[in-house]
Structures are given as C-alpha cells and as structure tokens.
Enzyme design. Structure first.
Site, PDB file in Angstrom:
ATOM      1  N   HIS A  17       0.847  -1.202   0.000  1.00 10.53           N
ATOM      2  CA  HIS A  17       0.000   0.000   0.000  1.00 10.53           C
ATOM      3  C   HIS A  17       0.888   1.261   0.000  1.00 10.53           C
ATOM      4  CE1 HIS A  17      -3.142  -2.593   2.264  1.00 10.53           C
ATOM      5  NE2 HIS A  17      -3.684  -2.310   1.100  1.00 10.53           N
ATOM      6  N   LYS A  41     -17.671  -6.278   5.609  1.00 11.27           N
ATOM      7  CA  LYS A  41     -16.407  -6.970   5.884  1.00 11.27           C
ATOM      8  C   LYS A  41     -16.191  -7.065   7.388  1.00 11.27           C
ATOM      9  CE  LYS A  41     -13.860  -6.077   1.650  1.00 11.27           C
ATOM     10  NZ  LYS A  41     -12.627  -5.585   1.036  1.00 11.27           N
ATOM     11  N   ARG A  90      -2.014  -5.529  -8.674  1.00  7.28           N
ATOM     12  CA  ARG A  90      -0.916  -6.463  -8.433  1.00  7.28           C
ATOM     13  C   ARG A  90      -0.786  -7.504  -9.528  1.00  7.28           C
ATOM     14  NH1 ARG A  90      -3.016  -7.420  -2.527  1.00  7.28           N
ATOM     15  NH2 ARG A  90      -4.844  -6.888  -3.729  1.00  7.28           N
ATOM     16  N   SER A 128      -2.859  -7.692   2.587  1.00  7.29           N
ATOM     17  CA  SER A 128      -3.130  -7.643   4.028  1.00  7.29           C
ATOM     18  C   SER A 128      -3.513  -9.048   4.513  1.00  7.29           C
ATOM     19  CB  SER A 128      -4.276  -6.680   4.321  1.00  7.29           C
ATOM     20  OG  SER A 128      -3.964  -5.391   3.867  1.00  7.29           O
TER      21      SER A 128
END
Ligand code: ADP
Length: 170
Positions: A17, A41, A90, A128
């Site tokens: 990040h 979430k 990514r 993460s």
C-alpha cells in the site's frame, strides 16, 4: 490543487500500500488515504486502529492525509473535491474486480478518473490477508509492513513484542 484519493480497507496497511502512496505523492499535490468503513467486511482491526496505523505510516509525506469514509466512494471523492481515485494493481487476479469498479465509478461521475499503479515487483505478492495469515501462524512479517503495524499484529496475536525503537537507537 490536484487531489487523489487512495481508498481501501487497509486491514492493516502494508508496504505494498505504501508503495502505491509513494507513487501517488509524485503524481498529485495532495493524496488522501481513505480507510473504508464497510459493514459487509469483518476486519481484524477496527476503523480507528486501521486509520491510526495508516496515519503513522504516512507521516513522512507532508502531502498525504488520512481519512475514513462510509458509503459510496464516488460521493466521498466529490465531497473531498478529488480529481482522481488511485488503486494498486498487483496481478491479473486484481484486474477484473478493479476494472468493474473503475467503470461503475466512471458511470457515476465522468469527471473523477481512476488510475492504476503497479507496485515494485517485491510487493506484487503482498496482501493484508497474506500478512495476517503469516503472522497468525507465527511467521515473521517485519519485511512486509511498517514497524507500528508489525507491533500491532504481534499484540493482536498475543506474541512477545520486540523492544520499541528508542530515540537513541535512531
Ligand atoms: P480493498 O478492500 O479496497 O481491496 P485493500 O486494503 O485490500 O482494500 O486494498 C486497497 C488497494 O490497494 C487496492 O487497490 C489493492 O489492489 C491495493 N493493494 C493492496 N495490496 C497491494 C500491494 N501489495 N501492492 C499494490 N497495491 C496493493
């Protein structure tokens, strides 16, 4: 002033990040890292904890601000008078979701552009979720996250904390 919003869960913020944040600081005069409050979430860290960890990690950049938001990103971006939203890409696995999100956001507001940046190759595999999993299983994640996040993760998983860096040791 050209302003970009970098939205995400940041549960917790990783060096991947921060690589995106650094790239954003070179492209925009102001970067707002916006921690999302998402009821759907179940984050490991609370919104306040996630925001505090981001704040600590971006302290070195004077043009970076930390905030949190709830609800539609595009409405938040409008409120903050942002010109663009930045996201990290990514791998191909990120692409489909990010592509949909960018196009929906464009549909809602043509004037706010989504831009994608790729992190350094060393961070391509980093997420993460992976960091939390490695830490939970007792692995060393110190190369993947800033020191304050490392400490927060160790505290969370009940591990022995390394000594806090003192002013004397730099
Ligand atoms: P979200 O729940 O919005 O996906 P994340 O915190 O997982 O929140 O990710 C926020 C943004 O940061 C996303 O655009 C994601 O692709 C990007 N990102 C996450 N990890 C990395 C990394 N290692 N390198 C580059 N971008 C990343």
């Amino acid at each position: 002033m050209r302003t970009v919003i970098y939205p995400g869960s940041f549960d917790p913020v990783t060096n991947g990040h921060l690589d995106v944040v650094q790239r954003a600081t070179r492209l925009f005069e102001k970067v707002i890292v916006a921690v999302a409050e998402n009821d759907a979430k179940q984050p490991l860290f609370t919104l306040e904890e996630r925001r505090a960890l981001v704040s600590e990690a971006v302290r070195c950049w004077p043009n970076v601000e930390t905030d949190s938001f709830k609800g539609l990103l595009i409405e938040y971006a409008r409120r903050r008078r942002a010109n663009a939203v930045i996201r990290g890409l990514r791998a191909v696995s990120d692409f489909e979701f990010e592509f949909q999100l960018a196009l929906i956001n464009r549909r809602m507001d043509e004037s706010i552009e989504t831009i994608f940046v790729m992190p350094r190759d060393t961070y391509i595999f980093l997420s993460s979720r992976i960091v939390k999993e490695i830490c939970r299983l007792g692995g060393d994640v110190s190369a993947f996250v800033p020191p304050s996040v490392h400490r927060a993760l160790l505290r969370h998983y009940g591990c022995v904390l390394p000594p806090a860096p003192s002013a004397a040791s730099g």
